[in-house]
Design a protein around this motif. Structure first.
Motif, PDB file in Angstrom:
ATOM      1  N   SER A  46     -41.776  27.406 -43.117  1.00  0.00           N
ATOM      2  CA  SER A  46     -42.418  28.627 -43.615  1.00  0.00           C
ATOM      3  C   SER A  46     -43.480  29.115 -42.637  1.00  0.00           C
ATOM      4  O   SER A  46     -43.686  30.321 -42.499  1.00  0.00           O
TER       5      SER A  46
ATOM      6  N   ILE B 141     -50.179  37.157 -46.065  1.00  0.00           N
ATOM      7  CA  ILE B 141     -49.575  36.354 -47.134  1.00  0.00           C
ATOM      8  C   ILE B 141     -48.952  37.286 -48.180  1.00  0.00           C
ATOM      9  O   ILE B 141     -47.814  37.094 -48.621  1.00  0.00           O
TER      10      ILE B 141
ATOM     11  N   GLN C 259     -44.980  37.345 -48.946  1.00  0.00           N
ATOM     12  CA  GLN C 259     -44.456  36.887 -50.239  1.00  0.00           C
ATOM     13  C   GLN C 259     -43.634  37.980 -50.907  1.00  0.00           C
ATOM     14  O   GLN C 259     -42.612  37.716 -51.534  1.00  0.00           O
TER      15      GLN C 259
ATOM     16  N   ARG D 278     -48.022  33.155 -56.393  1.00  0.00           N
ATOM     17  CA  ARG D 278     -48.195  32.379 -55.167  1.00  0.00           C
ATOM     18  C   ARG D 278     -49.152  33.092 -54.209  1.00  0.00           C
ATOM     19  O   ARG D 278     -49.968  32.448 -53.567  1.00  0.00           O
ATOM     20  N   THR D 279     -49.042  34.416 -54.135  1.00  0.00           N
ATOM     21  CA  THR D 279     -49.957  35.157 -53.268  1.00  0.00           C
ATOM     22  C   THR D 279     -51.400  34.864 -53.631  1.00  0.00           C
ATOM     23  O   THR D 279     -52.223  34.535 -52.772  1.00  0.00           O
TER      24      THR D 279
ATOM     25  N   VAL E   8     -52.236  30.934 -53.020  1.00  0.00           N
ATOM     26  CA  VAL E   8     -52.278  30.572 -51.601  1.00  0.00           C
ATOM     27  C   VAL E   8     -53.436  31.285 -50.910  1.00  0.00           C
ATOM     28  O   VAL E   8     -54.183  30.673 -50.139  1.00  0.00           O
ATOM     29  N   SER E   9     -53.639  32.588 -51.197  1.00  0.00           N
ATOM     30  CA  SER E   9     -54.733  33.307 -50.545  1.00  0.00           C
ATOM     31  C   SER E   9     -56.070  32.695 -50.913  1.00  0.00           C
ATOM     32  O   SER E   9     -56.926  32.505 -50.064  1.00  0.00           O
TER      33      SER E   9
ATOM     34  N   LEU F 155     -56.554  29.493 -49.111  1.00  0.00           N
ATOM     35  CA  LEU F 155     -56.741  29.743 -47.683  1.00  0.00           C
ATOM     36  C   LEU F 155     -58.123  30.306 -47.402  1.00  0.00           C
ATOM     37  O   LEU F 155     -58.769  29.933 -46.423  1.00  0.00           O
TER      38      LEU F 155
END
Lengths: 290, 261, 153
Positions: free
Chosen positions: B21, B218, B222, B239-240, B243-244, B247
């Protein structure tokens, strides 16, 4: 032993040579040529050794049971899906050999109507039809309006120009998608399941429009459907796909009177026959083979 | 033997997935970069996205900035008074906001408000074949859809972070000075004496630019690669945000240790 | 091209963002003000305590300059403090003395200047001769304890 192998390989060669010779003979006649194409998702082969020729200016319908890879064929022609084996030639260009720029250039001469219309939801009907014009031409606002309203007039939606896609009925959306597919006056228009989910009247309208546009704009139409009566009404050539191959080719009349049980089953809609009623996964089949 | 092999296989699969990924995001980023000329040459596309991404996030940024500043003012003031150091209020509020809370909270709010909407929008365009239709109309969706959105997010994030920080400083002033009765002059002068442009303000800007570049990437990634169904779009949106957020916080630690060590 | 409400808001948003950046840089970050014309002087201290670059230089409580950098003289191992005095304070006598002071009991440290009586003034590059090191609390307490225990004996 070696003798037999030799003869069989010779036979293969002649079989392979034949369509190529045919194509060479009428290169200008066929706008699309799919040669010996194989394609599959994972281990499951959807197509194995598929051959299709489509004449310039004709209406060709690709039919077959669900899941036989009808839409995939449109993917090959549009260059969205690459086959694992074989050649796809559109307008005497080999799709696989084109780089991105050349492919996009070729796509400008194609129109496509998607199964779910794929209208851009954030802009109006007018802007949807105008979209390819705005992206690819430097026409003035007036010229664009003329062309777009002309196409909307053809499909009977001139008054709906300012509506948003979600304000239109399914049949209207389909007609907008049709207007958008032909607005650039392309050489090839592909229709992916144009009749599904429509009432009989809308089906009739779409059938009539496909025939009308083909004649008026001198385009090549490729229709993917499993609606037999509509297909018979509109097509010059029908290709029946099953088991990864073109099972039958010919005019609607020829196919209707075909003796092939699989074609017969499909054209008349019998539930069981050569095309099995029960779903069989690949592993089941191979187990059955042992 | 199996109880030993299976976890190792799982670890291996996870690492392969991660590398895959990362590579695919890298490639996608390269494609966006090479498509950036489109929104620059067609500012109308960029303007629409600046409106959708920047302007629509402005209200939440203004209100949150003000309240965060007010809370900081209240907390710092009541604690500093005990040491007779309330003169340092302005400095503390400003440093906290400029270095950390401004970029980080803005990025978190941006991920929740703008990036989630971006993923959902692009994911739905994918699911309803709009992106495929564009490809077939010989329009590259990376140029037409992704690049303007990415550039708009990249531009909006530092601007929003600056607005958030400034609102916070005024919020701290509002509570510390207007409500609790600190001195306005001392509030500003302590801030000006203690906050350095290069060490603090510029580093804060850099943080917000990095956050904007990463989380917008991201979001569009996505969305672009979301599965073509409603469940796929909803999980891509989730997920965005997840994950953001992770991060942002981990990158913040990394950047802080690089900048302020 | 036609401009509508959207363009107005986008313009306003970008303008507000840039304005916020400028205010943060100039008003909060103090960019520009320390570069105002002035002159550099230096001073040597035995011990600078917690003095850092950017610490204020004050005379009679008024900030008249800022510490630019601090280094160590490798010959006599004393701290060399360079400071920028703002341009409007040109008439500092050459025998001015510098002390490192603390604002409040635990506050940050700064340089306090005490004017002398000389007719000559400090100029670019001159060194302040009379300095007094920082008052380090630990040393002070240490000295107090030693003298206390000495007395006891």
């Amino acid at each position: 032993m070696s003798e037999i192998q030799k003869t069989s390989s010779n036979q293969d060669n002649t079989d392979l040579d034949k369509p190529e010779l045919d194509n060479a003979g009428k290169a200008s006649k066929n706008i699309v040529a799919i040669k010996d194409v194989s394609f599959g998702y994972g281990p499951r082969l959807v197509h194995s050794g598929l051959n299709i020729d489509i004449e310039r200016g004709s209406i060709t319908t690709i039919m077959g049971p669900s899941g036989c890879g009808k839409s995939t064929v449109l993917g090959f022609i549009g260059g969205r899906i690459s086959p694992q084996k074989g050649q796809v030639i559109v307008d005497s260009k080999d799709i696989a050999s084109l780089n991105n720029t050349a492919l996009y250039e070729l796509r400008k001469s194609m129109g496509m109507m998607f199964q779910h219309n794929a209208l851009l939801t954030d802009i109006t009907v007018f802007e949807n039809v105008a979209f390819p014009l705005r992206e690819h031409t430097n026409k003035t606002e007036q010229e664009i309006a003329d062309m777009v309203l002309d196409k909307l007039e053809h499909v009977g939606l001139r008054e709906a120009a300012d509506l948003y896609p979600e304000e239109c009925s399914g049949g209207m959306q389909r007609r907008v998608a049709l207007a958008r597919a032909i607005v650039m006056e392309p050489a090839i228009v592909m229709y992916d399941e144009p009749f599904t989910g429509l009432d009989p009247i809308s089906k009739g309208i779409i059938t009539q429009l496909i025939a009308e546009m083909n004649e008026r704009l001198n385009i090549t139409s490729i229709v993917v459907t499993h609606d037999v009566p509509e297909a018979c009404e509109v097509s010059d050539q029908i290709i029946v796909l099953a088991g990864g191959k073109a099972l039958g080719k010919g005019s609607p009349e020829e196919l209707m009177s075909s003796d092939d049980p699989a074609i017969k089953q499909f054209m008349t809609g019998a539930p069981d026959g050569p095309v099995a009623y029960h779903y069989r996964s690949q592993s089941n089949e191979s187990e059955g083979g042992h | 033997m199996k109880f030993l092999v299976t976890p190792i296989q799982k670890l291996g699969a996870t690492v392969i997935d991660l590398v895959y990924s990362l590579g695919s995001i890298g490639l996608f980023f390269y494609r966006i970069l090479s498509a950036l000329m489109t929104p620059i040459l067609r500012p109308a596309l960029l303007f629409t996205q600046l409106y959708m991404i920047g302007v629509k996030t402005l209200i939440i940024i203004l209100v949150s900035g003000l309240f965060v500043g007010m809370v900081l003012g209240l907390q710092f003031y009541t604690n500093l008074v005990d040491f007779g150091a309330e003169s340092q209020l302005g400095l503390l509020v400003a440093l906290t906001l400029v270095r950390e809370l401004g970029p980080v909270l803005t990025a978190l709010l941006f991920a929740g408000r703008a990036c989630s909407a971006l993923t959902a929008e692009i994911g739905l365009m994918r699911a309803t074949e709009q992106l495929d239709a564009m490809e077939m109309m010989a329009v590259d969706p990376i140029k037409r859809v992704i690049a303007p959105r990415y550039l708009a997010g990249f531009i909006s994030m530092p601007l929003l972070a600056a607005i958030f920080t400034l609102m916070g400083i005024y919020g701290g002033h509002l509570v510390g000075v207007s409500v609790l009765g600190g001195d306005s002059g001392i509030y500003w002068s302590a801030m000006q004496n203690g906050v350095d442009f290069y060490d603090d303000v510029l580093n804060g800007f850099i943080k917000s630019i990095v956050f904007g570049a990463v989380i917008t990437l991201i979001a569009v990634y996505q969305g672009y690669y979301s599965p073509r169904n409603s469940e796929g779009v909803s999980s891509a949106t989730t997920r965005t945000v997840v994950v953001s957020s992770l991060l942002i916080l981990s990158l913040d630690f990394l950047l802080t240790s690089l900048m302020f060590s | 091209m036609k401009y509508g409400v959207k363009e107005f808001w986008v313009g306003l948003f970008v303008l507000a963002g840039i304005l916020a950046m400028v205010v943060l840089s100039l008003r909060v970050g103090n960019l520009g003000s320390q570069d105002s014309d002035g002159y550099k002087v230096s001073a040597k201290f035995q011990d600078i305590g917690g003095l850092t670059a950017k610490s204020p230089v004050r005379m009679a409580g008024v900030t008249i300059g800022r510490v630019t950098d601090i280094s160590i003289d490798s010959n006599d191992y004393e701290a060399v403090v360079n400071m920028q005095i703002f341009g409007e304070h040109k008439n500092l006598p050459i025998d001015t003395s510098a002390t490192i002071l603390t604002s409040g009991l635990l506050g940050s440290q700064f340089i306090g200047l005490e004017p002398g009586g000389d007719e000559e003034y400090l100029t670019e590059g001159s060194q302040i001769e009379y300095t007094q090191p920082a008052l380090v609390l630990e040393k002070l307490i240490g000295r107090f304890i030693t003298s206390f225990s000495n007395k006891k004996e």
